[in-house]
Design a protein around this motif. Structure first.
Motif, PDB file in Angstrom:
ATOM      1  N   VAL A  90      26.625  41.593  49.679  1.00  0.00           N
ATOM      2  CA  VAL A  90      28.041  41.788  50.003  1.00  0.00           C
ATOM      3  C   VAL A  90      28.326  41.318  51.425  1.00  0.00           C
ATOM      4  CG1 VAL A  90      29.860  43.520  50.336  1.00  0.00           C
ATOM      5  CG2 VAL A  90      28.349  43.659  48.356  1.00  0.00           C
ATOM      6  N   ALA A  91      27.431  41.629  52.346  1.00  0.00           N
ATOM      7  CA  ALA A  91      27.631  41.212  53.739  1.00  0.00           C
ATOM      8  C   ALA A  91      27.600  39.695  53.886  1.00  0.00           C
ATOM      9  CB  ALA A  91      26.563  41.852  54.630  1.00  0.00           C
ATOM     10  N   ALA A  92      26.809  39.016  53.060  1.00  0.00           N
ATOM     11  CA  ALA A  92      26.658  37.565  53.176  1.00  0.00           C
ATOM     12  C   ALA A  92      27.633  36.785  52.301  1.00  0.00           C
ATOM     13  CB  ALA A  92      25.223  37.176  52.802  1.00  0.00           C
ATOM     14  N   ALA A  93      28.472  37.451  51.525  1.00  0.00           N
ATOM     15  CA  ALA A  93      29.328  36.762  50.547  1.00  0.00           C
ATOM     16  C   ALA A  93      30.240  35.719  51.195  1.00  0.00           C
ATOM     17  CB  ALA A  93      30.152  37.772  49.756  1.00  0.00           C
ATOM     18  N   ALA A  94      30.899  36.050  52.269  1.00  0.00           N
ATOM     19  CA  ALA A  94      31.825  35.092  52.894  1.00  0.00           C
ATOM     20  C   ALA A  94      31.066  33.866  53.395  1.00  0.00           C
ATOM     21  CB  ALA A  94      32.583  35.755  54.033  1.00  0.00           C
ATOM     22  N   VAL A 133      29.051  27.880  52.458  1.00  0.00           N
ATOM     23  CA  VAL A 133      27.957  26.916  52.293  1.00  0.00           C
ATOM     24  C   VAL A 133      27.627  26.655  50.817  1.00  0.00           C
ATOM     25  CG1 VAL A 133      26.943  27.379  54.552  1.00  0.00           C
ATOM     26  CG2 VAL A 133      26.163  28.687  52.573  1.00  0.00           C
ATOM     27  N   ARG A 134      28.482  27.086  49.925  1.00  0.00           N
ATOM     28  CA  ARG A 134      28.268  26.872  48.489  1.00  0.00           C
ATOM     29  C   ARG A 134      28.186  25.372  48.201  1.00  0.00           C
ATOM     30  NH1 ARG A 134      30.950  30.701  44.715  1.00  0.00           N
ATOM     31  NH2 ARG A 134      29.125  30.889  43.451  1.00  0.00           N
ATOM     32  N   GLY A 135      27.256  24.995  47.361  1.00  0.00           N
ATOM     33  CA  GLY A 135      27.086  23.600  47.004  1.00  0.00           C
ATOM     34  C   GLY A 135      26.113  22.859  47.911  1.00  0.00           C
ATOM     35  N   THR A 136      25.561  23.550  48.912  1.00  0.00           N
ATOM     36  CA  THR A 136      24.574  22.931  49.792  1.00  0.00           C
ATOM     37  C   THR A 136      23.201  23.507  49.482  1.00  0.00           C
ATOM     38  OG1 THR A 136      24.773  24.599  51.545  1.00  0.00           O
ATOM     39  CG2 THR A 136      26.296  22.726  51.635  1.00  0.00           C
ATOM     40  N   GLY A 166      22.932  26.906  51.092  1.00  0.00           N
ATOM     41  CA  GLY A 166      23.677  27.925  50.350  1.00  0.00           C
ATOM     42  C   GLY A 166      22.959  28.345  49.078  1.00  0.00           C
ATOM     43  N   LEU A 167      22.414  27.377  48.357  1.00  0.00           N
ATOM     44  CA  LEU A 167      21.668  27.679  47.131  1.00  0.00           C
ATOM     45  C   LEU A 167      20.422  28.498  47.442  1.00  0.00           C
ATOM     46  CD1 LEU A 167      21.168  27.344  44.100  1.00  0.00           C
ATOM     47  CD2 LEU A 167      20.105  25.145  44.607  1.00  0.00           C
ATOM     48  N   SER A 168      19.697  28.094  48.473  1.00  0.00           N
ATOM     49  CA  SER A 168      18.484  28.812  48.858  1.00  0.00           C
ATOM     50  C   SER A 168      18.793  30.259  49.248  1.00  0.00           C
ATOM     51  CB  SER A 168      17.803  28.082  50.018  1.00  0.00           C
ATOM     52  OG  SER A 168      16.676  28.793  50.451  1.00  0.00           O
ATOM     53  N   ALA A 176      26.168  28.401  39.442  1.00  0.00           N
ATOM     54  CA  ALA A 176      27.316  28.754  40.278  1.00  0.00           C
ATOM     55  C   ALA A 176      27.222  28.182  41.686  1.00  0.00           C
ATOM     56  CB  ALA A 176      27.445  30.275  40.350  1.00  0.00           C
ATOM     57  N   ALA A 177      26.018  28.046  42.237  1.00  0.00           N
ATOM     58  CA  ALA A 177      25.872  27.683  43.654  1.00  0.00           C
ATOM     59  C   ALA A 177      25.487  26.223  43.893  1.00  0.00           C
ATOM     60  CB  ALA A 177      24.830  28.598  44.295  1.00  0.00           C
ATOM     61  N   ARG A 178      25.202  25.461  42.861  1.00  0.00           N
ATOM     62  CA  ARG A 178      24.777  24.065  43.025  1.00  0.00           C
ATOM     63  C   ARG A 178      25.984  23.178  43.292  1.00  0.00           C
ATOM     64  NH1 ARG A 178      25.973  21.159  38.142  1.00  0.00           N
ATOM     65  NH2 ARG A 178      26.699  22.653  36.615  1.00  0.00           N
TER      66      ARG A 178
END
Length: 185
Positions: free
Chosen positions: A87-91, A96-99, A102-104, A164-166
């Motif tokens: 929850v703390a890292a969601a924003a 960084v979604r799609g990087t 972000g995926l890692s 979702a994150a790729r």
């Protein structure tokens, strides 16, 4: 769930706000005392409202709701510390979604281990037109997670997270394997 709390007094008792004619009226004071008992938990939540939006301080059930509200990648089975971290890292993860990073980070928060990521891409520049293209001509992404006790649910969870994150255009594969165990001494 929030509810009544035995012995919790109201921060703003209604009896003291009644007109003076009701100050000595036992029935009126007992009636508003019952209202105070019902309102005390609500007023307590409102008094502590900033703490409810801090994942480190919020009650666990509210943190689970907050996870759905901010779009944290949780499935409801993670331990409390991992839930609060997600929850703390969601924003940040939405930024960084799609990087690769972000995926890692998304996979690490969900499983508690660093994933192995291989991809076909690359970045480069050339002073000459029609220079060589970096990376491989066919895009691909492969994510491997090594867990102490993997199961079929873990592979499905990893597949959902990677989807979702790729990067949107990347075909991908996932694999969950058993982590190598080191002998205890």
């Amino acid at each position: 769930m929030r509810g009544s709390v035995d012995g919790l007094g109201s921060s703003v008792p209604i009896g003291g706000m009644l007109p003076a004619v009701f100050a000595d009226d036992d029935l009126a004071q007992r009636f508003v005392g019952g209202l105070d008992e019902v309102m005390a938990p609500i007023l307590n939540v409102l008094d502590c409202l900033p703490a409810y939006f801090d994942p480190a301080l919020a009650p666990v059930d509210f943190t689970r709701w907050l996870a759905s509200w901010v779009g944290a990648e949780t499935d409801g089975t993670e331990p409390e510390p991992r839930l609060r971290a997600a929850v703390a890292a969601a924003a940040y993860l939405h930024r960084v979604r799609g990087t690769r990073r972000g995926l890692s980070e998304t996979v690490r928060l969900a499983f508690g281990v660093e994933p192995e990521i291989s991809e076909s891409g690359g970045a480069d520049w050339s002073a000459r037109p029609l220079g060589p293209v970096p990376g491989e001509p066919r895009p691909h992404l492969h994510v491997t997670v090594r867990l102490p006790d993997p199961g079929p649910v873990d592979e499905h969870r990893l597949d959902t997270l990677v989807a979702a994150a790729r990067p949107a255009h990347m075909p991908y594969t996932v694999k969950v394997t058993a982590a190598e165990r080191t002998p205890e001494r």
